[in-house]
Design a protein around this motif. Structure first.
Motif, PDB file in Angstrom:
ATOM      1  N   ASP A  60       0.906  -1.042   0.101  1.00  0.00           N
ATOM      2  CA  ASP A  60       0.053  -0.148   0.032  1.00  0.00           C
ATOM      3  C   ASP A  60       0.745   1.217   0.019  1.00  0.00           C
ATOM      4  O   ASP A  60       2.114   1.175  -0.003  1.00  0.00           O
ATOM      5  N   GLN A  61       0.208   2.305   0.039  1.00  0.00           N
ATOM      6  CA  GLN A  61       1.152   3.580   0.021  1.00  0.00           C
ATOM      7  C   GLN A  61       2.060   3.913   1.162  1.00  0.00           C
ATOM      8  O   GLN A  61       2.831   4.575   1.120  1.00  0.00           O
TER       9      GLN A  61
ATOM     10  N   TYR B 268      -9.522  -0.759  -2.610  1.00  0.00           N
ATOM     11  CA  TYR B 268      -8.197  -0.034  -3.259  1.00  0.00           C
ATOM     12  C   TYR B 268      -8.490   0.299  -4.991  1.00  0.00           C
ATOM     13  O   TYR B 268      -9.464  -0.324  -5.257  1.00  0.00           O
TER      14      TYR B 268
ATOM     15  N   GLU C 119       2.407  -0.668  -6.102  1.00  0.00           N
ATOM     16  CA  GLU C 119       1.739   0.045  -5.193  1.00  0.00           C
ATOM     17  C   GLU C 119       0.238   0.425  -5.410  1.00  0.00           C
ATOM     18  O   GLU C 119       0.134   1.010  -6.631  1.00  0.00           O
TER      19      GLU C 119
ATOM     20  N   ALA D 176      -3.059   2.312  -4.380  1.00  0.00           N
ATOM     21  CA  ALA D 176      -3.750   3.578  -3.431  1.00  0.00           C
ATOM     22  C   ALA D 176      -5.199   3.090  -2.861  1.00  0.00           C
ATOM     23  O   ALA D 176      -5.870   2.460  -3.695  1.00  0.00           O
ATOM     24  N   GLU D 177      -5.320   3.374  -1.588  1.00  0.00           N
ATOM     25  CA  GLU D 177      -6.791   3.229  -1.119  1.00  0.00           C
ATOM     26  C   GLU D 177      -7.707   3.835  -2.005  1.00  0.00           C
ATOM     27  O   GLU D 177      -7.574   5.279  -2.175  1.00  0.00           O
TER      28      GLU D 177
ATOM     29  N   ASP E 228      -8.929  11.452  -6.910  1.00  0.00           N
ATOM     30  CA  ASP E 228      -8.131  10.318  -6.816  1.00  0.00           C
ATOM     31  C   ASP E 228      -8.868   9.408  -5.943  1.00  0.00           C
ATOM     32  O   ASP E 228      -8.398   8.523  -5.308  1.00  0.00           O
TER      33      ASP E 228
ATOM     34  N   ARG F  78      -5.602   9.813   6.023  1.00  0.00           N
ATOM     35  CA  ARG F  78      -4.785   8.770   5.775  1.00  0.00           C
ATOM     36  C   ARG F  78      -3.479   9.357   6.078  1.00  0.00           C
ATOM     37  O   ARG F  78      -2.539  10.094   5.384  1.00  0.00           O
TER      38      ARG F  78
END
Length: 738
Positions: A3-4, A50, A67, A69-70, A673, A728
């Motif tokens: 994840d990020q 995600y 990777e 992103a949520e 996003d 986040r």
């Protein structure tokens, strides 16, 4: 897969586009493919929660780092509900709500499945039927759409239809129904995700019983990696807060207490006959008594999962021991669930699922003379009391309760349900190439319950309930419920052009429900400490069974253009043993459209980075009650003690299933996003041939009522869900949902 924050992500669906190769990342986020054609491939990554990602990788690469992103919304997550097999959400033209149960349970201990659904599924109302431990919810999807039939959605676990009763158990003294829910048998700790489809437009492939929607529960699976052992503990309390302010006060007139001088002053009587206000909770508190108290909730779970490229496994063991606010209300349950997957090749896998549950739910009588809530809410402070001269009302043995105080009502009273439940299924999936795939799922859900209501012979009950009632009695019912599922389909995906793919699917479904029960009832134990029906002086008993079968076939065609526009049509054909003999089979057509608009070349609105428009039309049914179409006779004793028959149900040869037709349209959008997700749906449902229980005139010679197709019901509404990943960071995650 990370994840990020650089943490590994397990359970990511990874697809080699243009092939049948599919993999899920292990607990360390690793993945690998074997026998991949060509020098390079395009990989698509998707996981619930995600943002999906597509990337090109060189064959043989060993250092690929991806990777994710949520995201508040993902159009490429894999779903299985409402379709002919696994598919990605972008291809579906109807609303499907997914709940990431594993993530929710990891953040907070969830006591039951109802708590996972409540507040997370627009259009599905989850309401409790009782505050007792062991009680389950009533789930109403998109309003009421039947007059007289069972209105709960179908429940599936790993593709197998299971018992969805929410009102099992004993009907105590004629007040309401039982409250024990089979949905509570499933421990949230064992659930990976839940998918909900809400109406006929989405439930077409589930046929004759799916008009109220479908809930698919997907349990946790093994995954490639070293053995992973986890333990979780749930501790809590249940309480009835501020009872003095929540239960309305009662009034009484102390007509029989005029001139009486009371020794106790908990609630003083007025000197005249004027009505007086009475708070039974305050009165009991003043006397040093408690009507209810806080109950201890506890649960313990241990699980083991792991595997390799060839085989994967999961095993979970759960214990629940909850106490309610009444001393007689409790739950003790042990459950075991496991699955084992063998994948001899990347294109073929077999999964076996097993589950076992053993438990007891002790209930408190909710109505009638045996229930403290009836006796509390309808407190009668001016009532006569047994064994007192003169009767003292509040200060007598009843202390203002309608029939008897709690400690008297609990004497020798046992109301409980024992359950033993097992499930077994086998799923085969074969994807020999990117063109052909087939699957087969077979399994059975079997539950055996024993419901008991026992009132022992106790002389202390005589002053309150009389001599006859104090002699007690016992009712026992043994139920056996089996649901068998056979569900298979095969698909052929043919590229018509470089940008057009046609997928044809043909399938068969068979469901069998078999319910067998026997009951015995006895009244009047001749002496204390006798507790079996055979010891009573008046006995009754009976047994019966009910069987219902559904056989259906379906065909589905989907055309995909540029992997962005999807047109789907399907026609299932169903026959059911409860249909009238003048009605043979029924069809439920479906058509849907899904358009991933943000991937079109002309799309340039940066604010909206994900947008899918969808629309669907479909039909689904609801079968009549078992035997509703049949004319039946009941055995009885005739003249001279000779066996005879008497009319029982008149039946209806032309009885049809209820038929719901629905149009729904909406969109799913990701903004900023995909940190904000919007899911909107408009639906309009019309249920025709609605079944109504109509009272019969005595002149027909049959008692009771008859089921008839009597009318039309319309439902329409709007559903909106807004999700936001508000914060986040490494130290804080904040999610908001409306």
């Amino acid at each position: 897969m990370v994840d990020q924050a650089g943490q590994p992500i397990a359970g990511v669906d990874i697809l080699v586009t243009g092939t049948a190769l599919r993999y899920r990342s292990d607990v360390q986020g690793r993945f690998q493919f074997r026998n991949v054609p060509g020098p390079q491939v395009t990989l698509r990554f998707a996981r619930l929660g995600y943002r999906s990602l597509t990337t090109v990788a060189q064959v043989g690469s060993q250092d690929l780092r991806v990777e994710l992103a949520e995201a508040a919304i993902s159009l490429d997550e894999v779903v299985i509900t409402g379709t002919a097999g696994e598919t990605v959400k972008r291809e579906i033209g109807n609303a499907v709500t997914s709940v990431d149960a594993a993530e929710i349970v990891a953040e907070a201990r969830i006591p039951d499945v109802a708590s996972l659904l409540s507040g997370r599924t627009p259009g599905a109302e989850v309401r409790p039927v009782s505050g007792q431990i062991g009680a389950g919810p009533q789930i109403r999807v998109r309003g009421v759409s039947t007059f007289s039939l069972f209105s709960q959605p179908l429940i599936y676990v790993d593709g197998i239809r299971v018992d969805n009763q929410i009102e099992s158990g004993i009907n105590v003294q004629g007040f309401g129904r039982g409250i024990v829910s089979r949905l509570n048998d499933i421990n949230p700790e064992d659930i990976e995700s839940i998918e909900i489809i809400k109406g006929p437009a989405a439930a077409t492939l589930y046929g004759t019983e799916a008009a109220q929607g479908v809930i698919q529960i997907i349990t946790k699976r093994g995954r490639e990696g070293p053995p992973e052992f986890s333990i979780s503990v749930r501790q809590g309390t249940t309480a009835f807060q501020n009872p003095e302010g929540r239960i309305k006060k009662n009034w009484g007139r102390p007509l029989s207490n005029r001139g009486v001088v009371r020794a106790d002053t908990a609630v003083p009587y007025p000197a005249n006959d004027e009505p007086f206000e009475f708070d039974i909770f305050a009165n009991e508190k003043a006397l040093g008594n408690q009507i209810v108290s806080n109950g201890h909730l506890q649960g313990y779970t241990a699980s083991l999962r792991g595997g390799s490229e060839l085989q994967r496994y999961f095993l979970g063991l759960d214990y629940d021991g909850d106490n309610g606010i009444e001393p007689v209300n409790s739950l003790r349950r042990v459950s075991l669930r496991g699955n084992y997957t063998v994948a001899p090749s990347p294109t073929f896998d077999v999964t076996a699922n097993l589950s076992y549950i053993n438990g007891r739910t002790n209930l408190a009588a909710e109505g009638g003379a045996g229930g403290i809530w009836f006796s509390t809410v309808f407190a009668n402070p001016g009532a006569n009391n047994p064994g007192t001269t003169p009767p003292y009302g509040v200060t007598g043995p009843r202390r203002g309760f309608w029939s008897a105080p709690p400690e008297i009502q609990y004497l020798g009273l046992s109301i409980y349900q024992d359950v033993k439940r097992s499930g077994a299924s086998l799923s085969l999936n074969h994807r020999p190439n990117s063109v052909v795939s087939w699957r087969l799922t077979v399994g059975q859900d079997q539950s055996s319950t024993v419901d008991v209501s026992l009132r022992e012979n106790n002389p202390q009950l005589v002053p309150f309930f009389g001599v006859t009632s104090a002699l007690g009695g016992k009712y026992v019912q043994r139920n056996s419920n089996e649901i068998t599922t056979v569900d298979g389909s095969g698909s052929l995906a043919i590229p018509l052009r470089d940008d057009v793919v046609s997928t044809t699917t043909i399938g068969l479904q068979y469901y069998r429900k078999f319910f067998e029960f026997a009951w015995a009832n006895g009244n009047y134990f001749p002496a204390p400490e006798l507790t079996v029906v055979a010891a009573t002086s008046e006995q009754q008993g009976s047994e019966d069974f009910v069987e219902n079968n559904t056989l259906g076939v379906f065909a589905q065609e989907q055309v995909a253009l540029n992997d962005r526009l999807f047109l789907t049509g399907a026609v299932p054909v169903d026959d059911n043993s409860a249909f009238g003999k003048d009605f043979s089979f029924t069809t439920y057509p479906k058509a849907s459209l899904s358009w991933v608009l943000d991937e079109e070349p002309f799309w340039n609105i940066g604010l909206v980075d994900a947008l899918k428009l969808r629309a669907a039309y479909g039909a689904a049914g609801r079968q009549p009650e078992d035997f509703a179409a049949l004319r039946t006779l009941s055995p009885t004793t005739g003249a001279g003690g000779v066996g005879s028959l008497t009319p029982q149900f008149i039946g209806n040869d032309s009885l049809k299933p209820e038929r719901g037709r629905e149009i729904e349209a909406g969109f799913e959008a990701g903004l900023f996003d995909s940190r904000i997700g919007i899911d909107f749906t408009y639906y309009h449902t019309t249920t025709k041939d609605a079944i109504l229980s109509r009272q019969l005139p005595p002149s027909l010679g049959f008692p009771g009522s008859q089921f008839v197709n009597a009318g039309t019901i319309r439902n329409r509404g709007l559903e909106l869900q807004v999700s936001a990943l508000a914060v986040r960071s490494q130290s804080l995650n904040l999610d908001l949902r409306l």
